[in-house]
Motif scaffolding. Structure first.
Motif, PDB file in Angstrom:
ATOM      1  N   ILE A  34       0.843  -1.199   0.000  1.00 38.79           N
ATOM      2  CA  ILE A  34       0.000   0.000   0.000  1.00 38.79           C
ATOM      3  C   ILE A  34       0.878   1.249   0.000  1.00 38.79           C
ATOM      4  O   ILE A  34       1.662   1.479   0.928  1.00 38.79           O
ATOM      5  CB  ILE A  34      -0.921   0.040   1.238  1.00 38.79           C
ATOM      6  N   HIS A  35       0.724   2.045  -1.025  1.00 36.68           N
ATOM      7  CA  HIS A  35       1.462   3.309  -1.133  1.00 36.68           C
ATOM      8  C   HIS A  35       0.529   4.436  -0.673  1.00 36.68           C
ATOM      9  O   HIS A  35      -0.452   4.750  -1.342  1.00 36.68           O
ATOM     10  CB  HIS A  35       1.897   3.521  -2.588  1.00 36.68           C
ATOM     11  N   PHE A  36       0.819   5.031   0.478  1.00 34.69           N
ATOM     12  CA  PHE A  36       0.066   6.189   0.958  1.00 34.69           C
ATOM     13  C   PHE A  36       0.689   7.428   0.327  1.00 34.69           C
ATOM     14  O   PHE A  36       1.852   7.752   0.582  1.00 34.69           O
ATOM     15  CB  PHE A  36       0.106   6.265   2.483  1.00 34.69           C
ATOM     16  N   ALA A  37      -0.115   8.100  -0.519  1.00 36.96           N
ATOM     17  CA  ALA A  37       0.424   9.181  -1.343  1.00 36.96           C
ATOM     18  C   ALA A  37      -0.391  10.457  -1.187  1.00 36.96           C
ATOM     19  O   ALA A  37      -1.517  10.453  -0.694  1.00 36.96           O
ATOM     20  CB  ALA A  37       0.439   8.748  -2.811  1.00 36.96           C
ATOM     21  N   VAL A  68      -3.147   4.628  -2.007  1.00 33.07           N
ATOM     22  CA  VAL A  68      -4.205   5.225  -1.196  1.00 33.07           C
ATOM     23  C   VAL A  68      -3.979   6.731  -1.118  1.00 33.07           C
ATOM     24  O   VAL A  68      -2.851   7.173  -0.842  1.00 33.07           O
ATOM     25  CB  VAL A  68      -4.224   4.614   0.222  1.00 33.07           C
ATOM     26  N   ASP A  69      -5.024   7.488  -1.391  1.00 34.27           N
ATOM     27  CA  ASP A  69      -4.960   8.942  -1.206  1.00 34.27           C
ATOM     28  C   ASP A  69      -4.986   9.214   0.297  1.00 34.27           C
ATOM     29  O   ASP A  69      -6.023   9.105   0.946  1.00 34.27           O
ATOM     30  CB  ASP A  69      -6.158   9.607  -1.900  1.00 34.27           C
ATOM     31  N   ALA A  70      -3.818   9.509   0.851  1.00 30.52           N
ATOM     32  CA  ALA A  70      -3.675   9.633   2.307  1.00 30.52           C
ATOM     33  C   ALA A  70      -4.596  10.688   2.896  1.00 30.52           C
ATOM     34  O   ALA A  70      -5.070  10.555   4.031  1.00 30.52           O
ATOM     35  CB  ALA A  70      -2.224   9.947   2.661  1.00 30.52           C
ATOM     36  N   GLU A  71      -4.888  11.739   2.129  1.00 30.93           N
ATOM     37  CA  GLU A  71      -5.734  12.811   2.658  1.00 30.93           C
ATOM     38  C   GLU A  71      -7.212  12.437   2.576  1.00 30.93           C
ATOM     39  O   GLU A  71      -7.995  12.779   3.459  1.00 30.93           O
ATOM     40  CB  GLU A  71      -5.451  14.106   1.894  1.00 30.93           C
ATOM     41  N   VAL A  76      -7.813   5.659   7.614  1.00 36.67           N
ATOM     42  CA  VAL A  76      -6.863   4.598   7.266  1.00 36.67           C
ATOM     43  C   VAL A  76      -5.433   5.087   7.514  1.00 36.67           C
ATOM     44  O   VAL A  76      -4.603   4.359   8.064  1.00 36.67           O
ATOM     45  CB  VAL A  76      -7.033   4.174   5.796  1.00 36.67           C
ATOM     46  N   SER A  77      -5.162   6.326   7.148  1.00 37.80           N
ATOM     47  CA  SER A  77      -3.839   6.891   7.374  1.00 37.80           C
ATOM     48  C   SER A  77      -3.514   6.928   8.861  1.00 37.80           C
ATOM     49  O   SER A  77      -2.380   6.632   9.279  1.00 37.80           O
ATOM     50  CB  SER A  77      -3.757   8.309   6.792  1.00 37.80           C
ATOM     51  N   PHE A  78      -4.508   7.284   9.672  1.00 35.73           N
ATOM     52  CA  PHE A  78      -4.322   7.323  11.123  1.00 35.73           C
ATOM     53  C   PHE A  78      -4.042   5.928  11.675  1.00 35.73           C
ATOM     54  O   PHE A  78      -3.160   5.741  12.527  1.00 35.73           O
ATOM     55  CB  PHE A  78      -5.557   7.918  11.795  1.00 35.73           C
ATOM     56  N   LYS A  79      -4.783   4.935  11.161  1.00 36.21           N
ATOM     57  CA  LYS A  79      -4.621   3.550  11.629  1.00 36.21           C
ATOM     58  C   LYS A  79      -3.196   3.062  11.417  1.00 36.21           C
ATOM     59  O   LYS A  79      -2.629   2.378  12.288  1.00 36.21           O
ATOM     60  CB  LYS A  79      -5.600   2.642  10.888  1.00 36.21           C
ATOM     61  N   ALA A  85       4.154  11.618   3.294  1.00 34.20           N
ATOM     62  CA  ALA A  85       4.001  10.894   2.033  1.00 34.20           C
ATOM     63  C   ALA A  85       5.255  11.115   1.186  1.00 34.20           C
ATOM     64  O   ALA A  85       5.783  12.232   1.161  1.00 34.20           O
ATOM     65  CB  ALA A  85       2.757  11.381   1.288  1.00 34.20           C
ATOM     66  N   PRO A  86       5.755  10.034   0.537  1.00 37.45           N
ATOM     67  CA  PRO A  86       5.161   8.700   0.491  1.00 37.45           C
ATOM     68  C   PRO A  86       5.548   7.833   1.686  1.00 37.45           C
ATOM     69  O   PRO A  86       6.633   7.983   2.238  1.00 37.45           O
ATOM     70  CB  PRO A  86       5.763   8.118  -0.789  1.00 37.45           C
ATOM     71  N   THR A  87       4.629   6.942   2.076  1.00 40.83           N
ATOM     72  CA  THR A  87       4.894   5.877   3.033  1.00 40.83           C
ATOM     73  C   THR A  87       4.292   4.605   2.453  1.00 40.83           C
ATOM     74  O   THR A  87       3.187   4.632   1.907  1.00 40.83           O
ATOM     75  CB  THR A  87       4.271   6.174   4.409  1.00 40.83           C
ATOM     76  N   VAL A  88       5.006   3.504   2.566  1.00 38.76           N
ATOM     77  CA  VAL A  88       4.515   2.222   2.047  1.00 38.76           C
ATOM     78  C   VAL A  88       4.336   1.245   3.207  1.00 38.76           C
ATOM     79  O   VAL A  88       5.228   1.098   4.048  1.00 38.76           O
ATOM     80  CB  VAL A  88       5.487   1.625   1.015  1.00 38.76           C
ATOM     81  N   ILE A  89       3.162   0.616   3.241  1.00 37.43           N
ATOM     82  CA  ILE A  89       2.844  -0.392   4.246  1.00 37.43           C
ATOM     83  C   ILE A  89       2.733  -1.749   3.554  1.00 37.43           C
ATOM     84  O   ILE A  89       2.128  -1.857   2.481  1.00 37.43           O
ATOM     85  CB  ILE A  89       1.520  -0.061   4.970  1.00 37.43           C
TER      86      ILE A  89
END
Length: 332
Positions: A34-37, A68-71, A76-79, A85-89
């Protein structure tokens, strides 16, 4: 730059809604990356391009890549404790197994490779082990005397590696090295292959001599130099190194610590393409450094070889990337 151009790609789904995110994660039986962008972040665009290339790679056919659109998905971003950004899970079975904060193409590719390999089962696992053993055989035989160590002779990264390089240097022994911290497949696989659980490991003519304690004993008894091969033809040695894997990069330093700007740029391009490659630090072996210039009739570094043939240096690699031909050339 629009949000869609920054976040989406032809192979990686862009998710903006919680319901769809939950469904993708729940339905996936394999690795989920998952790429949080954020649409405004230039680094996220770069990460998206890298993900897209990996998603096309047949090795990762069972891996689910999503952006995932982090904003938009703040909950989900909080979880997942996303603060930038970027952060990958990395998820497996719905549980987080790893993460990567920031843009690091080499580390990202390594993590995808590592976690996807862990899920290969049955016949595929056997084939993967066989492929690794073949690679280890070629690597072990790529130099008459080869030391698997942590770091390199200039900057050893453990006391045992430092001691053994000092001993070999004091004995006037010419040897090549492989930094096992740069390749976890080799680091773990060689332990089983050689039935020797620790590092450093010293090989001569493709056979394991032992670790630091054995080398010390052989020096004291005068057996070490007798056990080592006589100097071989340099061209034969260079050929062995060049053919150790399908794609070999001769560079200054290592992928995680390049020691010149040209090497750093080349590594960045190769990591973007996503085709596996091995490296040889020409600063660790002056015989190779000087000899390869004559062997290949190419006076500068880095030098990139594909299936035993010289592809070229940085300028040619850049040209091939810009023309869209680089991936095909690397795959032969």
């Amino acid at each position: 730059m629009s949000g869609s151009s920054a976040l989406s790609s032809c192979s990686v789904e862009l998710i903006k809604d919680q319901e769809r995110f939950d469904k993708v994660v729940a339905d996936a039986s394999n690795l989920v990356v998952i790429h949080f962008a954020a649409s405004w972040a230039e680094q996220c665009k770069h990460m998206g391009e890298i993900m897209n290339e990996l998603a096309k790679d047949p090795r990762f056919a069972n891996v689910v890549f999503i952006t995932v659109d982090a904003e938009s998905l703040a909950e989900v971003s909080f979880k997942y404790e996303i603060v930038a950004a970027p952060t990958v899970i990395f998820l497996k079975g719905g549980k987080q197994i790893d993460r990567l904060d920031g843009l690091n193409a080499a580390e990202f590719t390594a993590k995808v490779t590592k976690h996807s390999n862990k899920m290969i089962g049955g016949l595929s696992q056997a084939n993967t082990k066989q492929d690794l053993n073949e690679r280890l055989k070629k690597l072990i035989n790529s130099a008459p005397i080869l030391l698997f160590m942590k770091g390199n002779p200039d900057t050893p990264k453990c006391g045992f590696s430092r001691q053994i390089t000092q001993i070999l240097t004091e004995q006037g022994i010419k040897y090549s090295t492989f930094d096992i911290l740069e390749d976890d497949d080799v680091r773990q696989g060689l332990k089983a292959f050689s039935n020797w659980p620790t590092y450093p490991q010293l090989y001569a003519k493709g056979e394991l001599l032992g670790g630091l304690d054995i080398v010390k004993e052989m020096v004291e008894s005068g057996e070490l130099k007798e056990a080592l091969p006589k100097a071989e033809d340099l061209n034969a040695r260079l050929k062995g190194i060049i053919e150790q894997s399908p794609v070999v990069l001769f560079m200054k330093g290592s992928p995680s610590a390049p020691k010149c700007g040209f090497s750093r740029t080349t590594v960045g391009i190769l990591d973007e393409v996503g085709v596996p490659y091995t490296t040889f630090d020409i600063l660790s072996d002056d015989e190779v450094r000087q000899g390869l210039k004559v062997y290949s009739n190419w006076p500068t570094y880095p030098q990139l070889y594909v299936k035993g043939e010289l592809l070229g240096g940085l300028d040619i690699i850049k040209e091939l990337k810009e023309s869209g031909e680089l991936e095909a050339e690397l795959k032969g």
